[in-house]
Design a protein around this motif. Sequence first.
Motif, mmCIF file in Angstrom:
data_model
loop_
_atom_site.group_PDB
_atom_site.id
_atom_site.type_symbol
_atom_site.label_atom_id
_atom_site.label_comp_id
_atom_site.label_asym_id
_atom_site.label_seq_id
_atom_site.Cartn_x
_atom_site.Cartn_y
_atom_site.Cartn_z
ATOM 1 N N LYS A 34 0.871 -1.182 0.000
ATOM 2 C CA LYS A 34 0.000 0.000 0.000
ATOM 3 C C LYS A 34 0.906 1.230 0.000
ATOM 4 O O LYS A 34 1.754 1.379 0.869
ATOM 5 C CB LYS A 34 -0.907 0.035 1.222
ATOM 6 C CG LYS A 34 -1.906 1.201 1.206
ATOM 7 C CD LYS A 34 -2.452 1.514 2.585
ATOM 8 C CE LYS A 34 -1.431 2.217 3.452
ATOM 9 N NZ LYS A 34 -1.095 3.596 2.957
ATOM 10 N N LEU A 40 -5.423 2.020 -1.276
ATOM 11 C CA LEU A 40 -5.439 0.950 -2.257
ATOM 12 C C LEU A 40 -4.346 -0.065 -1.944
ATOM 13 O O LEU A 40 -3.178 0.297 -1.831
ATOM 14 C CB LEU A 40 -5.227 1.522 -3.660
ATOM 15 C CG LEU A 40 -5.288 0.537 -4.828
ATOM 16 C CD1 LEU A 40 -6.716 0.053 -5.041
ATOM 17 C CD2 LEU A 40 -4.748 1.200 -6.093
ATOM 18 N N GLU A 42 -2.315 -3.179 -3.405
ATOM 19 C CA GLU A 42 -1.973 -3.805 -4.681
ATOM 20 C C GLU A 42 -1.185 -5.076 -4.424
ATOM 21 O O GLU A 42 -0.428 -5.157 -3.457
ATOM 22 C CB GLU A 42 -1.160 -2.845 -5.550
ATOM 23 C CG GLU A 42 -1.891 -1.544 -5.856
ATOM 24 C CD GLU A 42 -1.024 -0.530 -6.563
ATOM 25 O OE1 GLU A 42 -0.841 -0.657 -7.788
ATOM 26 O OE2 GLU A 42 -0.521 0.384 -5.887
ATOM 27 N N TYR A 87 -2.066 -9.565 -11.295
ATOM 28 C CA TYR A 87 -2.137 -8.272 -10.611
ATOM 29 C C TYR A 87 -3.547 -8.076 -10.073
ATOM 30 O O TYR A 87 -4.519 -8.137 -10.824
ATOM 31 C CB TYR A 87 -1.762 -7.163 -11.588
ATOM 32 C CG TYR A 87 -1.857 -5.749 -11.064
ATOM 33 C CD1 TYR A 87 -2.390 -4.735 -11.854
ATOM 34 C CD2 TYR A 87 -1.402 -5.413 -9.800
ATOM 35 C CE1 TYR A 87 -2.461 -3.422 -11.407
ATOM 36 C CE2 TYR A 87 -1.470 -4.112 -9.334
ATOM 37 C CZ TYR A 87 -1.999 -3.119 -10.136
ATOM 38 O OH TYR A 87 -2.070 -1.824 -9.682
ATOM 39 N N GLU A 88 -3.669 -7.877 -8.757
ATOM 40 C CA GLU A 88 -4.963 -7.667 -8.105
ATOM 41 C C GLU A 88 -4.911 -6.392 -7.274
ATOM 42 O O GLU A 88 -3.838 -5.958 -6.841
ATOM 43 C CB GLU A 88 -5.305 -8.851 -7.190
ATOM 44 C CG GLU A 88 -5.448 -10.184 -7.902
ATOM 45 C CD GLU A 88 -6.766 -10.321 -8.641
ATOM 46 O OE1 GLU A 88 -7.582 -9.395 -8.570
ATOM 47 O OE2 GLU A 88 -6.963 -11.365 -9.284
ATOM 48 N N ARG A 89 -6.080 -5.829 -7.001
ATOM 49 C CA ARG A 89 -6.157 -4.622 -6.173
ATOM 50 C C ARG A 89 -7.374 -4.696 -5.251
ATOM 51 O O ARG A 89 -8.409 -5.247 -5.627
ATOM 52 C CB ARG A 89 -6.246 -3.372 -7.045
ATOM 53 C CG ARG A 89 -4.999 -3.122 -7.866
ATOM 54 C CD ARG A 89 -5.059 -1.830 -8.638
ATOM 55 N NE ARG A 89 -6.052 -1.885 -9.709
ATOM 56 C CZ ARG A 89 -6.288 -0.882 -10.553
ATOM 57 N NH1 ARG A 89 -5.608 0.245 -10.428
ATOM 58 N NH2 ARG A 89 -7.199 -1.003 -11.486
ATOM 59 N N ASP A 344 1.041 0.978 -14.026
ATOM 60 C CA ASP A 344 0.210 2.147 -14.345
ATOM 61 C C ASP A 344 1.073 3.375 -14.626
ATOM 62 O O ASP A 344 0.729 4.507 -14.240
ATOM 63 C CB ASP A 344 -0.769 2.440 -13.199
ATOM 64 C CG ASP A 344 -1.801 1.334 -13.024
ATOM 65 O OD1 ASP A 344 -2.155 0.699 -14.039
ATOM 66 O OD2 ASP A 344 -2.237 1.101 -11.884
#
Length: 401
Positions: A34, A40, A42, A87-89, A344
């Motif tokens: 985080k 968020l 990640e 990749y997860e969030r 990103d």
Amino acid sequence: METINVARDTSQKLFLESFIARAFRDKLPFAIWKKPKLGLVEMILDKDPQTHTPDTLDLDELPEGFLIHPFQRSETNQPVYIKATLYERLILGENVPIAGREWDREEIADQANEAFIRSKIAALPAQKDSNSSKKAQFIATVSKAVACIEQGAFYKVVPARLKKKKLPPDFDLAGVFLALCEAYPNAFVNCYFSEGSGCWIGASPETLIRTKGDSFYTMALAGTQKARGDNPLKNAAWTQKEIEEQALVSRYIVNCFKKIRLREYQELGPKTTVAGGLLHLKSEFLVDMRATNFPQLGSVMLKLLHPTSAVCGMPKENALDFLASEETFDRTYFAGFVGPVNLDGETDLFVNLRCARLENNEALLFAGAGITEDSVPEKEWEETELKCTILGKFIQTRKSR
């Protein structure tokens, strides 16, 4: 940022546990983090179990992933790169959306994941030469450092110590991570594992570099005191020793700019900042890479900055020689740097501070103290105790039943 309650947000804890358990079960590297001031979480998982040592630290050439770099490279301590093949969030405080994930509801709801993760951590081999530092020995090192500074060997040096703590029988890795997110919203909270690096958890207050678009950012963070009262920022009173220590770190960054003939930068501070119950002095440096025609600044400064004056000393080589002769343990990835790369369109690398290596039912807590000619050895020991407490109190807390 909305704060979280670990006990309340059961769905999020179960999701994190399922993610970590899957990685351990399949022997896959993973990273969870985080960023400061964001709500968020990640997480990435590399579906290739082989440990990847990056061929380059040119950031633009690396794929999306998570970089783990040691304090000093050696045959046993190499950089590790975890590729973001999954990749997860999660948004803290919101229910976990389960639909569309790669594993099903039954796996996420498996209450046995917590115990499984504990068993995997317990099975991790112990680091060699990892005995806890003795107070008398650390104080003697600080006294020797002050004498060396008075003799002109270096201006500053940052000796570290190691403190080992047993993990409680109900240690909850996902719960500790979420609790750190709640307690330290301004820190880079992170947890990662690979065969090459081992398993680590931390809450670092210090950005090494950040690049996003045309913007470059770094900071100078030094000086430590306990946050006191309802308004700790107003209660802060800095000594000449602490002010000079922070100035040395800022000077180190400016000298790095001078080496590459970079003159156009913005410096903000120093100002007092809160990080995990402690106060520090912080200066911030910003560069417009487009205006300065320096698109590779992130990679160039990464090589120049590490290891920074805040974790090593000045001059760098003299300080490194002193640390090599005095420290009785291997820092491995403590005081190195970690963080997401090219996710990103942004790279965020943090100095690996306020961290612990988890193995063999133990937590190896690391902390350093910046020594200048005005340092008092007993107070420097107390400072390292404060730093170890930041993370240690979470790791050793038993869950309420």
